[in-house]
Design an enzyme around this catalytic site. Structure first.
Site, mmCIF file in Angstrom:
data_model
loop_
_atom_site.group_PDB
_atom_site.id
_atom_site.type_symbol
_atom_site.label_atom_id
_atom_site.label_comp_id
_atom_site.label_asym_id
_atom_site.label_seq_id
_atom_site.Cartn_x
_atom_site.Cartn_y
_atom_site.Cartn_z
ATOM 1 N N ASP A 69 70.084 -45.127 -11.682
ATOM 2 C CA ASP A 69 69.328 -45.418 -12.903
ATOM 3 C C ASP A 69 70.315 -45.625 -14.038
ATOM 4 O OD1 ASP A 69 67.615 -45.281 -15.229
ATOM 5 O OD2 ASP A 69 66.134 -44.240 -14.007
ATOM 6 N N ARG A 109 57.488 -45.482 -17.774
ATOM 7 C CA ARG A 109 56.067 -45.240 -18.019
ATOM 8 C C ARG A 109 55.873 -44.160 -19.059
ATOM 9 N NH1 ARG A 109 55.107 -50.071 -16.556
ATOM 10 N NH2 ARG A 109 55.977 -50.461 -14.523
ATOM 11 N N ASP A 127 47.339 -45.391 -10.291
ATOM 12 C CA ASP A 127 47.189 -45.972 -8.964
ATOM 13 C C ASP A 127 47.594 -45.054 -7.820
ATOM 14 O OD1 ASP A 127 49.710 -46.123 -9.955
ATOM 15 O OD2 ASP A 127 49.920 -48.283 -9.758
ATOM 16 N N GLY A 134 69.530 -54.118 -13.198
ATOM 17 C CA GLY A 134 69.397 -55.322 -12.365
ATOM 18 C C GLY A 134 70.435 -55.463 -11.267
HETATM 19 N N1 MGD Z 1 51.978 -41.944 -17.139
HETATM 20 C C1 MGD Z 1 52.064 -43.049 -16.387
HETATM 21 N N2 MGD Z 1 52.386 -42.943 -15.084
HETATM 22 C C2 MGD Z 1 52.484 -44.056 -14.331
HETATM 23 C C3 MGD Z 1 52.194 -45.332 -14.846
HETATM 24 C C4 MGD Z 1 51.861 -45.414 -16.233
HETATM 25 O O1 MGD Z 1 51.624 -46.498 -16.778
HETATM 26 N N3 MGD Z 1 51.799 -44.255 -16.959
HETATM 27 N N4 MGD Z 1 52.253 -46.425 -14.047
HETATM 28 C C5 MGD Z 1 52.277 -46.241 -12.604
HETATM 29 C C6 MGD Z 1 52.803 -47.461 -12.003
HETATM 30 S S1 MGD Z 1 51.750 -48.784 -11.779
HETATM 31 C C7 MGD Z 1 54.073 -47.577 -11.613
HETATM 32 S S2 MGD Z 1 54.613 -49.037 -10.942
HETATM 33 C C8 MGD Z 1 54.996 -46.442 -11.706
HETATM 34 C C9 MGD Z 1 56.328 -46.839 -12.286
HETATM 35 O O2 MGD Z 1 57.083 -45.712 -12.562
HETATM 36 P P1 MGD Z 1 58.601 -45.672 -12.207
HETATM 37 O O3 MGD Z 1 58.794 -46.134 -10.818
HETATM 38 O O4 MGD Z 1 59.112 -44.333 -12.511
HETATM 39 O O5 MGD Z 1 59.175 -46.820 -13.163
HETATM 40 P P2 MGD Z 1 59.577 -46.824 -14.712
HETATM 41 O O6 MGD Z 1 59.090 -45.589 -15.393
HETATM 42 O O7 MGD Z 1 59.183 -48.123 -15.272
HETATM 43 O O8 MGD Z 1 61.156 -46.811 -14.677
HETATM 44 C C10 MGD Z 1 61.825 -45.821 -13.927
HETATM 45 C C11 MGD Z 1 63.296 -45.820 -14.196
HETATM 46 O O9 MGD Z 1 63.899 -47.055 -13.813
HETATM 47 C C12 MGD Z 1 65.050 -47.215 -14.614
HETATM 48 N N5 MGD Z 1 65.510 -48.603 -14.540
HETATM 49 C C13 MGD Z 1 65.249 -49.626 -15.397
HETATM 50 N N6 MGD Z 1 65.843 -50.752 -14.956
HETATM 51 C C14 MGD Z 1 66.484 -50.446 -13.793
HETATM 52 C C15 MGD Z 1 67.260 -51.201 -12.857
HETATM 53 O O10 MGD Z 1 67.489 -52.391 -12.994
HETATM 54 N N7 MGD Z 1 67.702 -50.540 -11.745
HETATM 55 C C16 MGD Z 1 67.482 -49.213 -11.553
HETATM 56 N N8 MGD Z 1 67.953 -48.650 -10.441
HETATM 57 N N9 MGD Z 1 66.775 -48.473 -12.442
HETATM 58 C C17 MGD Z 1 66.276 -49.083 -13.538
HETATM 59 C C18 MGD Z 1 64.595 -46.755 -15.972
HETATM 60 O O11 MGD Z 1 65.702 -46.341 -16.756
HETATM 61 C C19 MGD Z 1 63.650 -45.607 -15.646
HETATM 62 O O12 MGD Z 1 64.264 -44.353 -15.789
HETATM 63 O O13 MGD Z 1 54.475 -45.427 -12.529
HETATM 64 C C20 MGD Z 1 53.147 -45.069 -12.230
HETATM 65 N N10 MGD Z 1 52.856 -43.915 -13.032
HETATM 66 N N1 MGD Z 2 55.223 -57.817 -18.588
HETATM 67 C C1 MGD Z 2 55.014 -56.871 -17.676
HETATM 68 N N2 MGD Z 2 54.114 -57.074 -16.690
HETATM 69 C C2 MGD Z 2 53.859 -56.099 -15.800
HETATM 70 C C3 MGD Z 2 54.537 -54.857 -15.812
HETATM 71 C C4 MGD Z 2 55.507 -54.662 -16.855
HETATM 72 O O1 MGD Z 2 56.149 -53.604 -16.959
HETATM 73 N N3 MGD Z 2 55.699 -55.675 -17.762
HETATM 74 N N4 MGD Z 2 54.228 -53.899 -14.871
HETATM 75 C C5 MGD Z 2 53.619 -54.339 -13.620
HETATM 76 C C6 MGD Z 2 53.009 -53.209 -12.876
HETATM 77 S S1 MGD Z 2 54.085 -52.017 -12.299
HETATM 78 C C7 MGD Z 2 51.673 -53.131 -12.601
HETATM 79 S S2 MGD Z 2 51.086 -51.878 -11.595
HETATM 80 C C8 MGD Z 2 50.736 -54.136 -13.109
HETATM 81 C C9 MGD Z 2 49.440 -53.508 -13.598
HETATM 82 O O2 MGD Z 2 48.561 -54.496 -13.946
HETATM 83 P P1 MGD Z 2 47.046 -54.102 -14.301
HETATM 84 O O3 MGD Z 2 46.473 -53.253 -13.246
HETATM 85 O O4 MGD Z 2 46.381 -55.337 -14.673
HETATM 86 O O5 MGD Z 2 47.302 -53.180 -15.558
HETATM 87 P P2 MGD Z 2 46.399 -52.369 -16.517
HETATM 88 O O6 MGD Z 2 47.074 -52.494 -17.808
HETATM 89 O O7 MGD Z 2 46.192 -51.018 -15.986
HETATM 90 O O8 MGD Z 2 45.020 -53.162 -16.632
HETATM 91 C C10 MGD Z 2 43.910 -52.748 -15.988
HETATM 92 C C11 MGD Z 2 42.689 -53.042 -16.837
HETATM 93 O O9 MGD Z 2 41.563 -52.607 -16.089
HETATM 94 C C12 MGD Z 2 40.671 -51.879 -16.907
HETATM 95 N N5 MGD Z 2 40.042 -50.897 -16.013
HETATM 96 C C13 MGD Z 2 40.465 -49.657 -15.707
HETATM 97 N N6 MGD Z 2 39.629 -49.084 -14.819
HETATM 98 C C14 MGD Z 2 38.656 -49.999 -14.543
HETATM 99 C C15 MGD Z 2 37.525 -49.990 -13.693
HETATM 100 O O10 MGD Z 2 37.250 -49.009 -13.012
HETATM 101 N N7 MGD Z 2 36.754 -51.105 -13.677
HETATM 102 C C16 MGD Z 2 37.040 -52.194 -14.423
HETATM 103 N N8 MGD Z 2 36.292 -53.261 -14.324
HETATM 104 N N9 MGD Z 2 38.127 -52.227 -15.246
HETATM 105 C C17 MGD Z 2 38.916 -51.143 -15.299
HETATM 106 C C18 MGD Z 2 41.514 -51.273 -17.989
HETATM 107 O O11 MGD Z 2 40.744 -51.118 -19.156
HETATM 108 C C19 MGD Z 2 42.663 -52.280 -18.137
HETATM 109 O O12 MGD Z 2 42.430 -53.161 -19.185
HETATM 110 O O13 MGD Z 2 51.333 -54.847 -14.186
HETATM 111 C C20 MGD Z 2 52.570 -55.418 -13.807
HETATM 112 N N10 MGD Z 2 52.912 -56.345 -14.848
HETATM 113 S S1 SF4 Z 3 48.804 -38.877 -11.638
HETATM 114 FE FE1 SF4 Z 3 47.305 -38.425 -13.294
HETATM 115 S S2 SF4 Z 3 46.337 -40.382 -13.792
HETATM 116 FE FE2 SF4 Z 3 47.378 -40.638 -11.807
HETATM 117 S S3 SF4 Z 3 45.760 -40.212 -10.313
HETATM 118 FE FE3 SF4 Z 3 46.849 -38.286 -10.663
HETATM 119 S S4 SF4 Z 3 45.659 -37.257 -12.295
HETATM 120 FE FE4 SF4 Z 3 45.034 -39.411 -12.279
HETATM 121 MO MO MO Z 4 52.936 -50.505 -10.993
#
Ligand code: MGD
Ligand code: MGD
Ligand code: SF4
Ligand code: MO
Length: 749
Positions: A220, A621, A37, A239
């Site tokens: 963290d 992540r 994202d 938390g």
């Molecule tokens: N490769 C990869 N990159 C991603 C994503 C992915 O799915 N894959 N997802 C993207 C998305 S949507 C998001 S939201 C971001 C999330 O990415 P980040 O914001 O980095 O979140 P996390 O990796 O879930 O956790 C980060 C840290 O929070 C710590 N933590 C856990 N609980 C707590 C707490 O209660 N308080 C504090 N202060 N720290 C705590 C954990 O130990 C961990 O080191 O990453 C993005 N980037």
């Molecule tokens: N229990 C629990 N819930 C969470 C979280 C957690 O840590 N635990 N994390 C939260 C966070 S930080 C986030 S950002 C959200 C993410 O919530 P979502 O965005 O719903 O997460 P994704 O798992 O990426 O699901 C996206 C889906 O879209 C599909 N997709 C990808 N690209 C495209 C496209 O271009 N077109 C279409 N039609 N489909 C596509 C993928 O195959 C995938 O199945 O979830 C949140 N919910």
């Molecule tokens: S961090 Fe990686 S997955 Fe996310 S937008 Fe950039 S190249 Fe794509």
């Molecule tokens: Mo997220």
């Protein structure tokens, strides 16, 4: 980078995939990666109509903003199991029996069945779940169609990720600010841990800031990659972020380290806030957070005196029992230290002056007040619903020019838990039709058993997807979605910044894959309102949005890497803040009028339960995957084949488990099966459960376990009962819930 055993092999694979083909037939397109994202600007190399390689942008602004997920994305899109044609369910719901149908047939029947639900139960009986992050081409069109039909029940992953933070930030200062990484002198990360393979542009921005001498404070519980680099690492209890903020404010107030001038001129509620902060002497904060008093004080002083400082957005405080208070406390820290809308601090950017924003496309003004009042969850947990944001309408109009100024699509949502309850038959009225677009609903919220019950109680479920996800397996219709290499894209920075970036279409979508834009256009037509989405194509729609700039989308994409509105610091000096008082509301009139405590507070954990002696959080992540996706890509799966839970050596010994062993993790709600990894970065007593695991290669269908989602997905563990919901927003507490680890027995799946 210590703590990342996957990094060396990941770099090797990255280099292999990056190797350049010397081929004169290869052309290039400027694209935005949509595999997570943050939308990196990258280059797609195209040969004979197919994307053959994704590489780093040539533009120095974006150089090195790329990761392995973006590089392997074309392999994921070319996977043989990708959904290429519309599919209609033929057996029982969830039986895994499908027949191929045409788009015309599918949309015709979807329209008829949706009309029947609306005729029988009202338009509010239709709920839509999406994640703006992935769908990419929705652009508020889903809200637009729903608003015309009359349904307020739109939910999204952004309820747990940035969208809800945006809504709460606006209660303090009327816009959700973006950190000025380029000029800041001190960065504070509440958990947030961007890496070489997670949100790379933010990782790079932090590294650039550190290289020019900016301080880094990391909070963290785990010794994360960013904690390793920090000037100050506070290993707080999971938390306890809100309590930590109270401690910082206590030091800042007691030692007079705040910006008295800004506080006097531009805030309301300081005295009341100060009295609340006095309830948090450092010994209490030390007890609540598990950190030493002197470290808490040092961090507070560093933040307040070594600035301008930034507290970048973090999902960690989006997902806690005290989420609203934690986010509000962060807004208060920024304000009292004078870091709002100043260079090196946090910028309130507003709308781009010339490009039509998604807020306008959504057309919230056409939904009647009576229908808005039916939005699910707005009675008990209103913060990010229409009701919660209503008092900001007039100030938004005054300062930012729009009554419905949506940010990160998170400001007018229904509450997910309330929506699932209504879908399951336990709400104020029935919800009987459900659409999931680019959202793996079953895995992407809390309480999967409830979501499952909700989905099984529907008359119509439509999913648009790439893969047959556990959620898609329960649908009536699964429609094939296009991917980010296969469509043009105008990226609006989530309405957070006044910046737009273009992405050129690099190839044609395979099979009958279509964009979300086309899906909504067809839905509007099927509901006999084609005029609601009048543009013939995505390109034409973008041309319309860019008309004021005097160029069409193709020219825009060829000319610009990004187009930013004029940046104006301290706009509030002329307009005031977009809050009811026109000032930064340290004491929130919006929350008071909604019946909540107008000041931040701290709810302590419920009494410990001896049956669940450990504490878990979900997240950290995985470098190889984005959220619940990507497990079908062999290059990634080889690297990260199984769902691993992390514990310390101490916890492993106390629980009598060893590295590599398979175990159950159980909460009061449910249990999952995971493989143990012992990591010395974990504190004793804490369990990290990875998010969103399912195995696309295992059997589909409800009876078969929905491709192992029932066995591995964290949403089986995450509770959403009152003790585990934030009060104001009603979002679940994913950071610190009681759990236990149980050794596998013969009856294990
Ligand atoms: N490769 C990869 N990159 C991603 C994503 C992915 O799915 N894959 N997802 C993207 C998305 S949507 C998001 S939201 C971001 C999330 O990415 P980040 O914001 O980095 O979140 P996390 O990796 O879930 O956790 C980060 C840290 O929070 C710590 N933590 C856990 N609980 C707590 C707490 O209660 N308080 C504090 N202060 N720290 C705590 C954990 O130990 C961990 O080191 O990453 C993005 N980037
Ligand atoms: N229990 C629990 N819930 C969470 C979280 C957690 O840590 N635990 N994390 C939260 C966070 S930080 C986030 S950002 C959200 C993410 O919530 P979502 O965005 O719903 O997460 P994704 O798992 O990426 O699901 C996206 C889906 O879209 C599909 N997709 C990808 N690209 C495209 C496209 O271009 N077109 C279409 N039609 N489909 C596509 C993928 O195959 C995938 O199945 O979830 C949140 N919910
Ligand atoms: S961090 Fe990686 S997955 Fe996310 S937008 Fe950039 S190249 Fe794509
Ligand atoms: Mo997220």
């Amino acid at each position: 980078m210590p703590g990342s055993p996957f990094l060396a092999p990941a770099i090797r694979l990255f280099k292999r995939l990056e190797r350049k083909p010397a081929d004169p037939d290869t052309s290039t397109r400027k694209v935005l990666c949509g595999s997570c994202d943050i939308a990196c600007s990258v280059v797609a190399e195209v040969r004979r109509g197919r994307v053959t390689r994704i590489r780093s942008s040539d533009n120095p602004l974006f150089k090195d903003n790329i990761c392995i997920k973006g590089v392997v994305a074309p392999k994921g899109f070319a996977h043989p199991d990708r959904i290429l044609y519309p599919m209609k369910r033929v057996g029982e719901r969830g039986s895994g029996q499908w027949t191929r149908v045409s788009w015309d047939e599918a949309m015709g029947e979807i329209g008829e069945r949706l009309k029947r639900v609306i005729a029988g139960h009202g338009p509010e009986a239709w709920a839509v779940s999406t994640s703006q992050w992935n769908t990419g081409t929705d652009h508020g069109l889903g809200r637009r169609v729903m608003n015309h039909v009359g349904s307020p029940n739109w939910i999204s992953g952004v309820a747990l990720c940035a969208g809800n933070t945006a809504a709460i930030n606006r209660m303090s200062y009327g816009w959700y600010p973006w950190p000025d990484y380029d000029n800041t002198r001190c960065i504070v990360l509440f958990g947030h841990n961007p890496k070489r393979d997670s949100w790379v542009p933010i990782h790079n921005a932090i590294e650039r800031a550190r290289a020019r001498g900016a301080r880094l404070i990391v909070l963290d519980p785990r010794r994360s990659e960013k904690a390793e680099l920090a000037d100050l690492w506070l290993p707080l209890k999971v938390g306890s972020d809100a309590a930590m903020c109270f401690g910082w404010l206590k030091v800042i107030f007691d030692e007079g380290l705040y910006d008295r001038r800004f506080v006097a001129d531009w805030t309301v509620g300081f005295d009341a806030l100060r009295a609340r902060v006095d309830e948090f002497p450092l010994d209490r904060v030390a007890q609540l957070t598990g950190c030493r008093e002197e470290d808490i004080a040092r961090a507070a002083r560093m933040y307040a005196t070594q600035g301008p400082s930034i507290i970048p957005w973090t999902p960690i405080t989006d997902q806690q029992r005290n989420s609203t208070s934690a986010i509000r406390l962060q807004t208060i820290l920024r304000a009292v230290c004078g870091y709002v809308d100043v260079p090196g601090g946090e910028a309130l950017q507003g709308f781009h002056p010339s490009i039509v924003p998604e807020s306008d496309i959504e057309m919230h003004e056409v939904l009647s007040e009576a229908q808005k009042a039916k939005q699910l969850g707005s009675d008990r947990h209103p913060a990010f619903t229409y009701r919660g944001q209503a008092a900001l309408g007039e100030p938004m109009k005054r300062v930012w020019g729009r009554t419905y100024a949506n940010q990160v699509t998170g400001c007018y949502m229904a509450n997910p838990t309330a929506t699932f309850r209504a879908m399951a038959g336990d709400g104020p009225y029935p919800v009987k039709a459900f659409f999931a677009l680019g959202n793996n609903t079953l895995l992407s919220y809390a309480n999967m058993p409830l979501i499952l019950k909700a989905m099984l109680n529907q008359d119509l479920i439509v999913v648009q997807e790439h893969m047959m996800t556990p959620t898609a397996q329960l649908a009536d219709f699964v429609l094939p979605g296009d991917a980010w290499t296969e469509r043009p894209w105008l990226w609006d920075a989530y309405g957070w910044l006044s910046v737009y970036r273009p992405s050129q279409q690099a190839m044609e979508p395979p099979g009958e894959c279509r964009s979300t834009f086309e899906f909504w256009k067809l839905t509007a037509a099927a509901l006999d309102m084609p005029e609601v989405v009048p543009w013939a194509s995505l390109n034409e729609f973008y041309d319309w949005r860019l008309a004021k700039l005097g160029i069409g989308f193709d020219e825009f994409a060829a000319t610009y890497e990004l187009h930013a509105g004029k940046r104006e610091w301290k706009k509030y000096l002329t307009t005031g803040f977009a809050t009811p008082s026109g000032k930064v509301e340290l004491e929130s009139s919006v929350l008071r009028d909604l019946g909540f405590d107008p000041l931040p507070y701290f709810r302590e954990d419920p009494a410990p339960d001896p049956d669940y002696p450990l504490t878990m959080f979900t997240g950290v992540r995985e470098g190889e995957y984005f959220q619940t996706g990507g497990r079908h890509i062999p290059e990634m799966r080889e690297r990260k084949p199984e769902p691993n839970l992390f514990v310390s050596a101490g916890t492993a010994a106390a629980t009598q488990i060893v590295d590599g062993e398979w175990v159950h993790v159980e909460t009061m709600l449910g249990r999952v099966t995971m493989q143990v990894k012992v990591q010395d970065s974990m504190p004793d007593g804490l369990v990290r459960v990875p998010h969103g695991w399912w195995k696309p290669e295992t059997a589909q269908g409800l009876v078969e376990g929905l491709s192992s989602a029932l066995v591995h997905a964290d949403s089986m563990l995450c509770r959403d009962d009152d003790d585990y919901l934030d009060r104001e927003q009603g979002i679940p507490h994913l950071k610190g819930a009681p759990c236990r680890i149980v050794k596998l027995t013969a009856d294990a799946p």
